[in-house]
Design an enzyme around this catalytic site. Structure first.
Site, PDB file in Angstrom:
ATOM      1  N   HIS A  83       0.907  -1.185  -0.174  1.00 40.08           N
ATOM      2  CA  HIS A  83      -0.108   0.119   0.012  1.00 40.08           C
ATOM      3  C   HIS A  83       0.888   1.313   0.141  1.00 40.08           C
ATOM      4  O   HIS A  83       2.169   1.165   0.204  1.00 40.08           O
ATOM      5  CB  HIS A  83      -0.905   0.016   1.181  1.00 40.08           C
ATOM      6  CG  HIS A  83      -2.140  -0.742   1.073  1.00 40.08           C
ATOM      7  ND1 HIS A  83      -3.015  -0.680   0.142  1.00 40.08           N
ATOM      8  CD2 HIS A  83      -2.752  -2.005   1.592  1.00 40.08           C
ATOM      9  CE1 HIS A  83      -4.084  -1.466   0.093  1.00 40.08           C
ATOM     10  NE2 HIS A  83      -3.772  -2.127   1.428  1.00 40.08           N
TER      11      HIS A  83
ATOM     12  N   ASP B 280      -0.034   7.281  -3.797  1.00 41.12           N
ATOM     13  CA  ASP B 280      -1.279   6.636  -4.649  1.00 41.12           C
ATOM     14  C   ASP B 280      -1.420   7.884  -5.587  1.00 41.12           C
ATOM     15  O   ASP B 280      -1.522   7.408  -6.766  1.00 41.12           O
ATOM     16  CB  ASP B 280      -2.432   6.709  -3.730  1.00 41.12           C
ATOM     17  CG  ASP B 280      -2.571   5.102  -3.238  1.00 41.12           C
ATOM     18  OD1 ASP B 280      -1.756   4.417  -3.394  1.00 41.12           O
ATOM     19  OD2 ASP B 280      -3.472   4.915  -2.527  1.00 41.12           O
TER      20      ASP B 280
END
Length: 393
Positions: free
Chosen positions: A133, A164
């Site tokens: 992540h 991200d």
């Protein structure tokens, strides 16, 4: 706020294979600029994140629900590829190939296709197949180590903005638009391998330069712009709210001193790091004497370089953001307006976010697929339509 007028990317068709994080945001930004973005949903898969009919990242898109684990579903997506300019997918390396939907398969059907691949680690390398992540990717890139103002404490995660969306979404988009331009000139598409580790590493180029030049200290809270300097810092106010100052340049620092009455010799040594701890404590005491709104009335709009720390709920109400219409409302959901602002072909929101399968019949009809075949695909479970179409309208 919706608009269907010609925009910068009008005429470009994008297939966005449903994913999380950077992929949907990339699709939103392309849709805001006029691309025909078709989200490929999987029937029966629960929504992750905000609900489909609420999530701003799905605004301006249409949804076709296809089961890519069926032969009919895979063939249908390949037929859609024949009419597309771009495909975006965010699976682990090898997943699309195992489905028969990888770049080689798609380029057989459409050599011009730009195949955008969004991952954390990249398509190859020792970690390529591992889960991860945002926090993991920014850690490996070297960026996380410097986040946080406490030199003795652990690094502070930066939500998902850095990995991200900055290292992921923005570099995916940059690669896609570069590849689209090449395809327009040559008629040949290519694969865009967008890895968050690569993107965040690219963002750190200025700091590698400073480090090599002896002008950046490793660790946390040891440099001017990482919270080490008292004049580039976040301070708590009397009411528990926070404000920021960034008075780095001499003229801005001089104005800060003037506005706060910092006349003692202590403040002459702006760049004396041995004085920073004392100066920070003094400034902390000063800022706690007034509320955030009171400090705004004194410092906001001046060359002190000041701004209040606003929440996601507060930001849309700030007068500057209101004047620029930085935030808009779509279906009673407050969200950012299209950005950046183009003077001739500005972005616009093409419609509210759809529930999965809302446009299955519409999009397949545009491809020339007849009603009988669509009904057959629905009956076999290869595609699905929205159970409650009104939810996405």
């Amino acid at each position: 706020m919706t608009d269907t007028s010609p925009r910068a990317l009008s005429g470009i068709t994008v297939l966005e294979v449903r994913s999380i994080g950077p992929g949907p945001l990339a699709g939103m930004l392309l849709a805001d600029m006029g691309a025909n973005v078709i989200r490929i949903d999987r029937p029966g898969v629960p929504t992750r994140g905000a609900s489909d009919h609420i999530a701003p990242t799905h605004r301006g898109k249409r949804s076709v629900s296809i089961d890519l684990k069926t032969d009919d579903g895979r063939e249908l997506l390949l037929e859609m590829v024949e009419h597309a300019d771009v495909l975006i997918e965010g699976n682990r390396p090898g997943v699309m190939e195992r489905l028969g939907l990888g770049p080689v398969d798609c380029h057989r059907r459409n050599p011009r296709l730009v195949y955008g691949r969004m991952t954390g680690w990249g398509q190859d390398g020792p970690l390529a197949s591992a889960a991860g992540h945002d926090i993991n990717y920014i850690a490996l890139s070297g960026a996380l180590e410097g986040m946080g103002a406490d030199p003795s404490g652990p690094p502070v995660p930066a939500v998902s903005y850095v990995g991200d969306f900055a290292g992921g979404t923005m570099f995916l988009l940059f690669g896609i638009l570069c590849a689209v331009r090449v395809a327009e000139r040559t008629g040949v598409g290519q694969v865009v391998d967008a890895a968050m580790v690569d993107g965040v590493a690219a963002l750190s180029a200025p700091y590698h330069g400073l480090l090599a030049d002896g002008k950046w200290k490793l660790g946390r809270g040891r440099n001017v712009i990482d919270g080490g300097a008292p004049y580039y810092h976040v301070y708590e106010c009397q009411d528990g709210q926070f404000v920021t100052i960034a008075s780095a340049e001499p003229q801005f620092y001089a104005l800060l001193r003037s506005r706060l009455g910092l006349t003692e010799p202590l403040w002459d040594a702006q760049h004396d790091e041995e004085q920073w701890a004392v100066q920070e404590q003094r400034l902390a005491d000063i800022f706690r004497t007034r509320t955030r709104d009171e400090w705004c009335s004194i410092l906001e709009g001046t060359d002190v370089c000041f701004a209040p720390v606003l929440s996601l709920a507060d930001a849309p109400r700030h007068p500057h953001n209101v004047a620029r219409e930085t935030f808009v409302s779509v279906g009673d959901v407050i969200q950012p307006a299209p950005a950046p602002r183009l003077s001739r072909t500005p972005g616009a929101i093409g419609g509210p976010p759809p529930v999965a399968g809302l446009h299955t019949r519409e999009v397949l009809g545009e491809l020339g697929i007849g009603t009988d075949r669509v009904n057959n695909l629905i009956s076999t479970g290869a595609v699905a339509i929205a159970e409650h179409p009104a939810a996405g309208q």
